[in-house]
Design a protein around this motif. Structure first.
Motif, PDB file in Angstrom:
ATOM      1  N   TYR A  37     -12.068  17.310   3.220  1.00 51.50           N
ATOM      2  CA  TYR A  37     -12.213  17.277   1.769  1.00 51.50           C
ATOM      3  C   TYR A  37     -13.668  17.423   1.325  1.00 51.50           C
ATOM      4  CZ  TYR A  37      -7.371  15.933   0.604  1.00 51.50           C
ATOM      5  OH  TYR A  37      -6.014  15.918   0.393  1.00 51.50           O
ATOM      6  N   THR A  38     -14.608  16.774   2.021  1.00 52.30           N
ATOM      7  CA  THR A  38     -16.004  16.785   1.566  1.00 52.30           C
ATOM      8  C   THR A  38     -16.777  18.013   2.052  1.00 52.30           C
ATOM      9  OG1 THR A  38     -16.698  15.442   3.473  1.00 52.30           O
ATOM     10  CG2 THR A  38     -16.114  14.275   1.445  1.00 52.30           C
ATOM     11  N   ASP A  39     -16.605  18.388   3.329  1.00 49.12           N
ATOM     12  CA  ASP A  39     -17.453  19.428   3.911  1.00 49.12           C
ATOM     13  C   ASP A  39     -16.803  20.804   3.972  1.00 49.12           C
ATOM     14  OD1 ASP A  39     -18.852  17.020   4.501  1.00 49.12           O
ATOM     15  OD2 ASP A  39     -19.912  18.036   6.121  1.00 49.12           O
ATOM     16  N   VAL A  40     -15.484  20.871   3.858  1.00 45.06           N
ATOM     17  CA  VAL A  40     -14.793  22.163   3.926  1.00 45.06           C
ATOM     18  C   VAL A  40     -14.235  22.565   2.560  1.00 45.06           C
ATOM     19  CG1 VAL A  40     -12.905  23.462   5.016  1.00 45.06           C
ATOM     20  CG2 VAL A  40     -14.212  21.779   6.347  1.00 45.06           C
ATOM     21  N   TYR A  41     -13.544  21.645   1.897  1.00 48.49           N
ATOM     22  CA  TYR A  41     -12.945  21.954   0.602  1.00 48.49           C
ATOM     23  C   TYR A  41     -13.923  21.727  -0.545  1.00 48.49           C
ATOM     24  CZ  TYR A  41      -8.943  22.516  -2.570  1.00 48.49           C
ATOM     25  OH  TYR A  41      -8.061  22.970  -3.523  1.00 48.49           O
ATOM     26  N   GLY A  42     -14.996  20.965  -0.317  1.00 52.58           N
ATOM     27  CA  GLY A  42     -16.041  20.802  -1.301  1.00 52.58           C
ATOM     28  C   GLY A  42     -15.775  19.780  -2.386  1.00 52.58           C
ATOM     29  N   LEU A  43     -14.961  18.758  -2.095  1.00 54.63           N
ATOM     30  CA  LEU A  43     -14.718  17.706  -3.072  1.00 54.63           C
ATOM     31  C   LEU A  43     -15.808  16.640  -3.014  1.00 54.63           C
ATOM     32  CD1 LEU A  43     -10.847  17.165  -2.682  1.00 54.63           C
ATOM     33  CD2 LEU A  43     -12.046  18.471  -4.453  1.00 54.63           C
ATOM     34  N   ASP A  44     -16.067  16.008  -4.143  1.00 57.30           N
ATOM     35  CA  ASP A  44     -17.056  14.941  -4.210  1.00 57.30           C
ATOM     36  C   ASP A  44     -16.516  13.687  -3.519  1.00 57.30           C
ATOM     37  OD1 ASP A  44     -19.558  13.748  -5.482  1.00 57.30           O
ATOM     38  OD2 ASP A  44     -17.990  12.397  -6.212  1.00 57.30           O
ATOM     39  N   PRO A  45     -17.326  13.012  -2.695  1.00 59.24           N
ATOM     40  CA  PRO A  45     -16.848  11.808  -1.998  1.00 59.24           C
ATOM     41  C   PRO A  45     -16.292  10.740  -2.938  1.00 59.24           C
ATOM     42  CG  PRO A  45     -18.926  12.524  -1.056  1.00 59.24           C
ATOM     43  CD  PRO A  45     -18.682  13.384  -2.271  1.00 59.24           C
ATOM     44  N   ALA A  46     -16.894  10.586  -4.110  1.00 53.95           N
ATOM     45  CA  ALA A  46     -16.400   9.581  -5.057  1.00 53.95           C
ATOM     46  C   ALA A  46     -15.004   9.940  -5.540  1.00 53.95           C
ATOM     47  CB  ALA A  46     -17.353   9.468  -6.247  1.00 53.95           C
ATOM     48  N   ALA A  47     -14.755  11.235  -5.793  1.00 54.35           N
ATOM     49  CA  ALA A  47     -13.429  11.675  -6.226  1.00 54.35           C
ATOM     50  C   ALA A  47     -12.405  11.463  -5.114  1.00 54.35           C
ATOM     51  CB  ALA A  47     -13.476  13.146  -6.632  1.00 54.35           C
ATOM     52  N   VAL A  48     -12.824  11.696  -3.886  1.00 55.74           N
ATOM     53  CA  VAL A  48     -11.934  11.477  -2.744  1.00 55.74           C
ATOM     54  C   VAL A  48     -11.610   9.989  -2.617  1.00 55.74           C
ATOM     55  CG1 VAL A  48     -11.675  11.693  -0.245  1.00 55.74           C
ATOM     56  CG2 VAL A  48     -12.799  13.517  -1.537  1.00 55.74           C
ATOM     57  N   ALA A  49     -12.589   9.137  -2.862  1.00 55.67           N
ATOM     58  CA  ALA A  49     -12.353   7.695  -2.796  1.00 55.67           C
ATOM     59  C   ALA A  49     -11.280   7.276  -3.785  1.00 55.67           C
ATOM     60  CB  ALA A  49     -13.659   6.937  -3.064  1.00 55.67           C
ATOM     61  N   VAL A  50     -11.345   7.803  -5.000  1.00 57.14           N
ATOM     62  CA  VAL A  50     -10.331   7.479  -6.007  1.00 57.14           C
ATOM     63  C   VAL A  50      -8.960   7.995  -5.569  1.00 57.14           C
ATOM     64  CG1 VAL A  50      -9.608   7.836  -8.394  1.00 57.14           C
ATOM     65  CG2 VAL A  50     -12.022   7.460  -7.868  1.00 57.14           C
ATOM     66  N   LEU A  51      -8.936   9.207  -4.994  1.00 54.99           N
ATOM     67  CA  LEU A  51      -7.686   9.768  -4.490  1.00 54.99           C
ATOM     68  C   LEU A  51      -7.060   8.850  -3.448  1.00 54.99           C
ATOM     69  CD1 LEU A  51      -5.548  11.926  -3.859  1.00 54.99           C
ATOM     70  CD2 LEU A  51      -7.263  13.116  -2.458  1.00 54.99           C
ATOM     71  N   PHE A  52      -7.888   8.349  -2.541  1.00 52.59           N
ATOM     72  CA  PHE A  52      -7.369   7.462  -1.497  1.00 52.59           C
ATOM     73  C   PHE A  52      -6.829   6.152  -2.093  1.00 52.59           C
ATOM     74  CE2 PHE A  52     -10.147   9.412   2.089  1.00 52.59           C
ATOM     75  CZ  PHE A  52      -9.216  10.434   2.235  1.00 52.59           C
ATOM     76  N   ILE A  53      -7.485   5.656  -3.147  1.00 48.04           N
ATOM     77  CA  ILE A  53      -6.994   4.443  -3.803  1.00 48.04           C
ATOM     78  C   ILE A  53      -5.613   4.693  -4.410  1.00 48.04           C
ATOM     79  CG2 ILE A  53      -7.371   2.843  -5.710  1.00 48.04           C
ATOM     80  CD1 ILE A  53     -10.382   3.264  -5.329  1.00 48.04           C
ATOM     81  N   VAL A  54      -5.487   5.791  -5.144  1.00 50.80           N
ATOM     82  CA  VAL A  54      -4.212   6.134  -5.780  1.00 50.80           C
ATOM     83  C   VAL A  54      -3.128   6.333  -4.726  1.00 50.80           C
ATOM     84  CG1 VAL A  54      -3.008   7.865  -7.166  1.00 50.80           C
ATOM     85  CG2 VAL A  54      -5.323   7.158  -7.792  1.00 50.80           C
ATOM     86  N   ALA A  55      -3.467   7.026  -3.645  1.00 57.40           N
ATOM     87  CA  ALA A  55      -2.492   7.284  -2.590  1.00 57.40           C
ATOM     88  C   ALA A  55      -2.006   5.991  -1.952  1.00 57.40           C
ATOM     89  CB  ALA A  55      -3.110   8.197  -1.527  1.00 57.40           C
ATOM     90  N   ARG A  56      -2.910   5.034  -1.782  1.00 58.09           N
ATOM     91  CA  ARG A  56      -2.508   3.780  -1.153  1.00 58.09           C
ATOM     92  C   ARG A  56      -1.619   2.944  -2.075  1.00 58.09           C
ATOM     93  NH1 ARG A  56      -4.430   6.835   1.729  1.00 58.09           N
ATOM     94  NH2 ARG A  56      -2.209   7.218   1.776  1.00 58.09           N
ATOM     95  N   ILE A  57      -1.900   2.995  -3.378  1.00 58.67           N
ATOM     96  CA  ILE A  57      -1.015   2.317  -4.324  1.00 58.67           C
ATOM     97  C   ILE A  57       0.377   2.933  -4.257  1.00 58.67           C
ATOM     98  CG2 ILE A  57      -0.570   1.860  -6.764  1.00 58.67           C
ATOM     99  CD1 ILE A  57      -3.629   1.779  -7.156  1.00 58.67           C
TER     100      ILE A  57
END
Length: 438
Positions: A37-57
């Protein structure tokens, strides 16, 4: 007199390969999705962190829903078994979609990540939770259940190691310098193999022991049983902590070698030492018979802690031999821990049945819940720390980021092993054995 087993070797192997099938995709997510997500797809780490929070909920809800679905399923194939047939293809399709990189805007890319990753999480639960819930229905022999759990983990750990070692070389082979293409082709290969193995499980694994008279209880009664099932609560917390530790360390591995050591090419070699997990797995049958399952898992936690101490020393003295020795010892401990998880959950399911409630789906959901929550929270912690430290992908990192990488890779796991050990001390194995025997 020779002990009579209820399962055959083709069925045992097929049961073990079910975990291998799921781990082909799961291990790739555990180790490389944050990096992708960060180094290949180019997403911001903070945005990925939020995604992981939502996914875990979402996973909290999904694990419970799938567990209830299993408990309320009645088909000619049983309760857990049909889930392998129904959800194998959607699982593989969403695994591939997760690693597709459409040329959208940043908002569009993030939306694509949400849809594909959340969908994959649901279908992973649908094909993985039945592996645990079906176990106590395969045999009434405690030793046979232990053997089946060990076979499952042997194949699961073997595939985890294969994925950890060969993913980056396969990405390089398929991509020829294009990591987006390499990731997509690699997950496509893993997905096809996974699909075949999950369908194979459906055809060769059969449920035998179920008690229809107590299978359908009012939901209130089931919840009361869960609250009184103290061993289940304890092992659930241990599972969460194990996967939290695994996520934080595994997801940081590639960053440590890429940015701290400037040797990304050493990641497959480092991961090859996790093969030692198989040593821990194969020791379980003898160790559990001699010491009991609880003491065997405690030994595993202590072994993992010692290995992590050695790894930490290697990180700070910059000696690869010490670092790799730490990974080896740590992996032996991990094999002892994870190899016992499904077996001890099966014990808590049988304990619940002894209390008059058969709810293998809901009780088994703690495994997927712990996995998903541990991985998600671990990924969230890593992504947040990356963001706060000023991480910039594919550039030399500042001193704060390098210190954060060491914190994730070495120190946080050490603390989590201590917490895991202290919580497991409260697990009452004798109480389970007495209840099941009666």
């Amino acid at each position: 007199m020779k002990e009579k087993w209820q399962t055959t070797w083709p069925e045992r192997i097929s049961y073990g390969l079910s975990d291998a099938a799921d781990n082909l995709v799961f291990q790739m997510l555990t180790t490389y999705l944050l990096f992708f997500y960060t180094d290949v797809y180019g997403l911001d780490p903070a945005a990925v962190a939020v995604l992981f929070i939502v996914a875990r909920i979402a996973d909290v809800v999904e694990s419970f829903i799938i567990g209830v679905m299993i408990d309320r399923t009645h088909s000619r194939w049983g309760k857990s078994r049909p889930f392998f047939l129904w959800f194998a293809l959607p699982y593989v399709v969403f695994a591939v979609l997760t690693f597709i990189t459409p040329a959208f805007s940043q908002t569009g890319k993030l939306a694509w990540a949400y849809v594909t990753y959340l969908g994959l999480g649901f279908f992973y639960t649908a094909v993985n939770l039945p592996i645990t819930s079906i176990l106590p229905t395969l045999s009434q022999n405690a030793r046979e259940l232990t053997m089946l759990g060990v076979i499952r983990q042997f194949f699961g750990s073997s595939v985890q190691i294969i994925v950890a070692v060969f993913t980056l070389p396969l990405i390089a082979f398929f991509g020829h310098g294009d990591q987006q293409k390499g990731f997509l082709m690699t997950i496509g290969l893993f997905g096809l193999i996974s699909l075949f193995l999950i369908i194979n499980t459906f055809f060769h694994v059969h449920e035998r022991f179920s008690n229809p008279a107590i299978a359908h209880q009012p939901f209130k009664n089931v919840m009361n049983m869960l609250l009184k099932n103290r061993p289940w609560i304890i092992i659930s917390v241990v599972i969460f902590l194990y996967w939290l530790t695994t996520a934080i360390k595994n997801q940081t591995t590639i960053y440590y070698f890429k940015y701290t050591l400037d040797h990304e090419d050493l990641v497959p070699l480092a991961n090859s030492f996790t093969l030692a997990a198989l040593i821990g797995v194969v020791l379980i049958i003898r160790a559990a018979r001699q010491f009991g399952k609880k003491r065997t898992m405690l030994i595993g936690i202590v072994t993992a802690f010692i290995g992590q101490v050695i790894l930490t020393i290697g990180v700070y003295i910059h000696l690869l031999a010490v670092l790799f020795a730490g990974i080896f010892v740590n992996s032996v401990g991990h094999g002892l821990i994870i190899g016992l998880v499904s077996i001890m959950i099966a014990d808590t399911i049988r304990y619940g049945t002894a209390m008059g409630i058969q709810a293998e789906g809901i009780l088994a959901s703690t495994d997927d819940f712990g996995v998903n929550m541990g991985l998600g929270v671990g990924g969230m912690i890593t992504a947040v720390l990356f963001h706060l430290s000023g991480y910039v992908s594919n550039h030399a990192q500042n001193a704060k980021t390098l210190s954060m990488i060491n914190l994730n890779y070495a120190w946080i796991p050490l603390g989590l092993y201590v917490v895991m050990f202290l919580i497991l001390l409260a697990y009452d194995e004798q109480r389970i054995n007495e209840a099941v025997a009666n």
